[in-house]
Motif scaffolding. Structure first.
Motif, PDB file in Angstrom:
ATOM      1  N   LEU A 150       0.825  -1.213   0.000  1.00 29.17           N
ATOM      2  CA  LEU A 150       0.000   0.000   0.000  1.00 29.17           C
ATOM      3  C   LEU A 150       0.858   1.262   0.000  1.00 29.17           C
ATOM      4  O   LEU A 150       0.565   2.230  -0.720  1.00 29.17           O
ATOM      5  CB  LEU A 150      -0.908   0.003   1.240  1.00 29.17           C
ATOM      6  CG  LEU A 150      -1.912   1.151   1.327  1.00 29.17           C
ATOM      7  CD1 LEU A 150      -3.114   0.868   0.446  1.00 29.17           C
ATOM      8  CD2 LEU A 150      -2.371   1.366   2.772  1.00 29.17           C
ATOM      9  N   ILE A 151       1.920   1.276   0.796  1.00 30.47           N
ATOM     10  CA  ILE A 151       2.782   2.458   0.898  1.00 30.47           C
ATOM     11  C   ILE A 151       3.708   2.555  -0.303  1.00 30.47           C
ATOM     12  O   ILE A 151       3.832   3.616  -0.937  1.00 30.47           O
ATOM     13  CB  ILE A 151       3.618   2.415   2.202  1.00 30.47           C
ATOM     14  CG1 ILE A 151       2.715   2.177   3.417  1.00 30.47           C
ATOM     15  CG2 ILE A 151       4.425   3.687   2.350  1.00 30.47           C
ATOM     16  CD1 ILE A 151       1.614   3.178   3.597  1.00 30.47           C
ATOM     17  N   GLU A 152       4.347   1.439  -0.637  1.00 26.74           N
ATOM     18  CA  GLU A 152       5.340   1.436  -1.706  1.00 26.74           C
ATOM     19  C   GLU A 152       4.748   1.841  -3.054  1.00 26.74           C
ATOM     20  O   GLU A 152       5.422   2.482  -3.865  1.00 26.74           O
ATOM     21  CB  GLU A 152       5.981   0.049  -1.828  1.00 26.74           C
ATOM     22  CG  GLU A 152       6.796  -0.363  -0.616  1.00 26.74           C
ATOM     23  CD  GLU A 152       5.971  -1.050   0.455  1.00 26.74           C
ATOM     24  OE1 GLU A 152       6.554  -1.850   1.207  1.00 26.74           O
ATOM     25  OE2 GLU A 152       4.749  -0.790   0.553  1.00 26.74           O
ATOM     26  N   THR A 153       3.492   1.463  -3.313  1.00 27.97           N
ATOM     27  CA  THR A 153       2.845   1.772  -4.594  1.00 27.97           C
ATOM     28  C   THR A 153       2.026   3.064  -4.537  1.00 27.97           C
ATOM     29  O   THR A 153       1.324   3.386  -5.500  1.00 27.97           O
ATOM     30  CB  THR A 153       1.923   0.619  -5.021  1.00 27.97           C
ATOM     31  OG1 THR A 153       0.970   0.363  -3.989  1.00 27.97           O
ATOM     32  CG2 THR A 153       2.724  -0.649  -5.275  1.00 27.97           C
ATOM     33  N   LYS A 154       2.121   3.770  -3.410  1.00 30.39           N
ATOM     34  CA  LYS A 154       1.425   5.053  -3.206  1.00 30.39           C
ATOM     35  C   LYS A 154      -0.101   4.949  -3.256  1.00 30.39           C
ATOM     36  O   LYS A 154      -0.807   5.947  -3.456  1.00 30.39           O
ATOM     37  CB  LYS A 154       1.911   6.109  -4.210  1.00 30.39           C
ATOM     38  CG  LYS A 154       3.398   6.426  -4.079  1.00 30.39           C
ATOM     39  CD  LYS A 154       3.792   7.605  -4.915  1.00 30.39           C
ATOM     40  CE  LYS A 154       5.290   7.869  -4.840  1.00 30.39           C
ATOM     41  NZ  LYS A 154       5.771   8.136  -3.476  1.00 30.39           N
ATOM     42  N   LEU A 155      -0.620   3.746  -3.041  1.00 27.33           N
ATOM     43  CA  LEU A 155      -2.072   3.607  -2.981  1.00 27.33           C
ATOM     44  C   LEU A 155      -2.652   4.225  -1.715  1.00 27.33           C
ATOM     45  O   LEU A 155      -3.863   4.427  -1.623  1.00 27.33           O
ATOM     46  CB  LEU A 155      -2.463   2.125  -3.060  1.00 27.33           C
ATOM     47  CG  LEU A 155      -2.377   1.488  -4.453  1.00 27.33           C
ATOM     48  CD1 LEU A 155      -2.632  -0.004  -4.368  1.00 27.33           C
ATOM     49  CD2 LEU A 155      -3.378   2.140  -5.403  1.00 27.33           C
ATOM     50  N   TYR A 156      -1.791   4.530  -0.741  1.00 25.89           N
ATOM     51  CA  TYR A 156      -2.279   5.193   0.471  1.00 25.89           C
ATOM     52  C   TYR A 156      -2.902   6.543   0.156  1.00 25.89           C
ATOM     53  O   TYR A 156      -3.693   7.072   0.946  1.00 25.89           O
ATOM     54  CB  TYR A 156      -1.130   5.354   1.478  1.00 25.89           C
ATOM     55  CG  TYR A 156      -0.026   6.283   1.033  1.00 25.89           C
ATOM     56  CD1 TYR A 156      -0.091   7.651   1.296  1.00 25.89           C
ATOM     57  CD2 TYR A 156       1.088   5.798   0.364  1.00 25.89           C
ATOM     58  CE1 TYR A 156       0.923   8.504   0.886  1.00 25.89           C
ATOM     59  CE2 TYR A 156       2.104   6.639  -0.041  1.00 25.89           C
ATOM     60  CZ  TYR A 156       2.015   7.992   0.219  1.00 25.89           C
ATOM     61  OH  TYR A 156       3.018   8.837  -0.187  1.00 25.89           O
ATOM     62  N   LEU A 157      -2.547   7.132  -0.988  1.00 27.05           N
ATOM     63  CA  LEU A 157      -3.119   8.421  -1.379  1.00 27.05           C
ATOM     64  C   LEU A 157      -4.561   8.302  -1.856  1.00 27.05           C
ATOM     65  O   LEU A 157      -5.240   9.305  -2.027  1.00 27.05           O
ATOM     66  CB  LEU A 157      -2.271   9.054  -2.482  1.00 27.05           C
ATOM     67  CG  LEU A 157      -0.859   9.488  -2.086  1.00 27.05           C
ATOM     68  CD1 LEU A 157      -0.057   9.887  -3.317  1.00 27.05           C
ATOM     69  CD2 LEU A 157      -0.906  10.629  -1.081  1.00 27.05           C
ATOM     70  N   TRP A 158      -5.017   7.062  -2.058  1.00 29.25           N
ATOM     71  CA  TRP A 158      -6.349   6.842  -2.622  1.00 29.25           C
ATOM     72  C   TRP A 158      -7.318   6.211  -1.632  1.00 29.25           C
ATOM     73  O   TRP A 158      -8.374   5.717  -2.032  1.00 29.25           O
ATOM     74  CB  TRP A 158      -6.249   5.976  -3.880  1.00 29.25           C
ATOM     75  CG  TRP A 158      -5.478   6.664  -4.953  1.00 29.25           C
ATOM     76  CD1 TRP A 158      -4.145   6.546  -5.235  1.00 29.25           C
ATOM     77  CD2 TRP A 158      -5.992   7.621  -5.885  1.00 29.25           C
ATOM     78  NE1 TRP A 158      -3.794   7.361  -6.279  1.00 29.25           N
ATOM     79  CE2 TRP A 158      -4.907   8.025  -6.706  1.00 29.25           C
ATOM     80  CE3 TRP A 158      -7.257   8.171  -6.114  1.00 29.25           C
ATOM     81  CZ2 TRP A 158      -5.059   8.954  -7.733  1.00 29.25           C
ATOM     82  CZ3 TRP A 158      -7.402   9.107  -7.136  1.00 29.25           C
ATOM     83  CH2 TRP A 158      -6.321   9.479  -7.929  1.00 29.25           C
ATOM     84  N   VAL A 159      -6.968   6.215  -0.360  1.00 32.02           N
ATOM     85  CA  VAL A 159      -7.868   5.693   0.671  1.00 32.02           C
ATOM     86  C   VAL A 159      -8.116   6.764   1.725  1.00 32.02           C
ATOM     87  O   VAL A 159      -7.334   7.714   1.857  1.00 32.02           O
ATOM     88  CB  VAL A 159      -7.289   4.414   1.334  1.00 32.02           C
ATOM     89  CG1 VAL A 159      -7.139   3.299   0.307  1.00 32.02           C
ATOM     90  CG2 VAL A 159      -5.949   4.701   2.007  1.00 32.02           C
ATOM     91  N   ALA A 160      -9.204   6.596   2.478  1.00 34.33           N
ATOM     92  CA  ALA A 160      -9.563   7.594   3.483  1.00 34.33           C
ATOM     93  C   ALA A 160      -8.714   7.469   4.741  1.00 34.33           C
ATOM     94  O   ALA A 160      -8.419   8.462   5.408  1.00 34.33           O
ATOM     95  CB  ALA A 160     -11.046   7.476   3.841  1.00 34.33           C
ATOM     96  N   LYS A 161      -8.342   6.243   5.092  1.00 35.70           N
ATOM     97  CA  LYS A 161      -7.525   5.999   6.281  1.00 35.70           C
ATOM     98  C   LYS A 161      -6.540   4.870   5.996  1.00 35.70           C
ATOM     99  O   LYS A 161      -6.862   3.934   5.271  1.00 35.70           O
ATOM    100  CB  LYS A 161      -8.387   5.619   7.491  1.00 35.70           C
ATOM    101  CG  LYS A 161      -9.270   6.728   8.035  1.00 35.70           C
ATOM    102  CD  LYS A 161     -10.039   6.248   9.255  1.00 35.70           C
ATOM    103  CE  LYS A 161     -11.007   7.317   9.743  1.00 35.70           C
ATOM    104  NZ  LYS A 161     -10.310   8.509  10.248  1.00 35.70           N
ATOM    105  N   VAL A 162      -5.362   4.979   6.601  1.00 37.50           N
ATOM    106  CA  VAL A 162      -4.358   3.929   6.492  1.00 37.50           C
ATOM    107  C   VAL A 162      -4.212   3.239   7.843  1.00 37.50           C
ATOM    108  O   VAL A 162      -3.993   3.902   8.865  1.00 37.50           O
ATOM    109  CB  VAL A 162      -2.991   4.496   6.057  1.00 37.50           C
ATOM    110  CG1 VAL A 162      -1.902   3.421   6.144  1.00 37.50           C
ATOM    111  CG2 VAL A 162      -3.077   5.045   4.637  1.00 37.50           C
ATOM    112  N   VAL A 163      -4.356   1.915   7.842  1.00 33.55           N
ATOM    113  CA  VAL A 163      -4.208   1.111   9.060  1.00 33.55           C
ATOM    114  C   VAL A 163      -2.956   0.249   8.906  1.00 33.55           C
ATOM    115  O   VAL A 163      -2.822  -0.488   7.928  1.00 33.55           O
ATOM    116  CB  VAL A 163      -5.432   0.211   9.300  1.00 33.55           C
ATOM    117  CG1 VAL A 163      -5.248  -0.622  10.563  1.00 33.55           C
ATOM    118  CG2 VAL A 163      -6.696   1.052   9.379  1.00 33.55           C
TER     119      VAL A 163
END
Length: 238
Positions: A117-130
């Motif tokens: 999730l972090i490495e592919t920058k998908l964290y920018l496309w979710v409301a919250k990161v767990v």
């Protein structure tokens, strides 16, 4: 609908949390499962893999030989980039379609279970990161026990990934899996309860009136990008 990004490190217990959330009725979209689905025989991704790496990566029945492919890409960064350029877009498309299906069903929440999730920058496309966390030493011990590997082999696998402590900087919520499974379940229960409380009645309004949902989603994603940009600037100054 609230889209949550769930990640962790190898042997931190991400899959355990994913299973526990699914058991509580929260839809979980598993990137690892999608990654297997997008390379089934006849798929565009598998055809591209064969074109790139040769027919040697196929088994006799036409399915992908993951062991042979892994041997090619594990120690070769360039080959790994080629593989990721094939797999990641296909998986992203699959995740987008799965999220859309959850929205059509009127789900309040869905979880994207994504190891990178972090490495592919998908964290920018979710409301919250767990982030599911445990110390590196615990990771090593669990990996050795789980895979019956040597300490050196386990450490090499850990060092091939982004360290879990670096992922913590991206977390909105941290679930500490340093203890027992029962202790983890207490944290998951509290996390799920808070999510449902946070959604309240707004999820129904956003679902019934799609433009409102789209505006809320766009605002959330824009704010996240601003937040991470500020965090990076502060880190550079520090």
């Amino acid at each position: 609908m609230l889209v949550i990004g769930l990640t962790g490190g190898i042997a931190t217990g991400k899959s355990t949390v994913s299973t526990q959330l699914a058991a509580r009725g929260i839809p979980v979209i598993d990137a690892d499962i999608l990654a297997r689905q997008v390379v089934r025989p006849g798929t565009r991704a598998l055809n591209k893999i064969v074109s790139t790496f040769g027919s040697q990566v196929l088994q006799e029945d036409g399915t992908l030989d993951r062991v042979k492919l892994g041997a090619i890409v594990f120690h070769d960064e360039e080959q790994r980039r080629k593989l990721n350029a094939i797999i990641h877009p296909a998986v992203r498309w699959g995740m987008a379609m799965a999220v859309l299906k959850c929205w059509f069903r009127g789900e309040r929440i869905c979880v994207l279970d994504v190891p990178l999730l972090i490495e592919t920058k998908l964290y920018l496309w979710v409301a919250k990161v767990v982030i599911v966390y445990c110390s590196t030493e615990i990771q090593l011990q669990r990996l050795i026990q789980r895979d019956d590997s040597t300490r050196d082999d386990a450490r090499a696998r850990l060092e091939s990934q982004l360290p879990i402590v670096e992922k913590l900087a991206y977390a909105d919520i941290v679930l500490d899996n340093s203890g027992t499974q029962a202790e983890l379940e207490v944290q998951v229960d509290e996390f799920a309860r808070r999510l449902y409380l946070e959604r309240g009645w707004r999820w129904r309004l956003e679902w019934l009136i799609p433009p409102i949902g789209l505006i809320c989603a766009a605002w959330t994603l824009m704010w996240r990008r601003v937040k991470y940009a500020r965090t990076q600037k502060e880190a550079m100054r520090g």
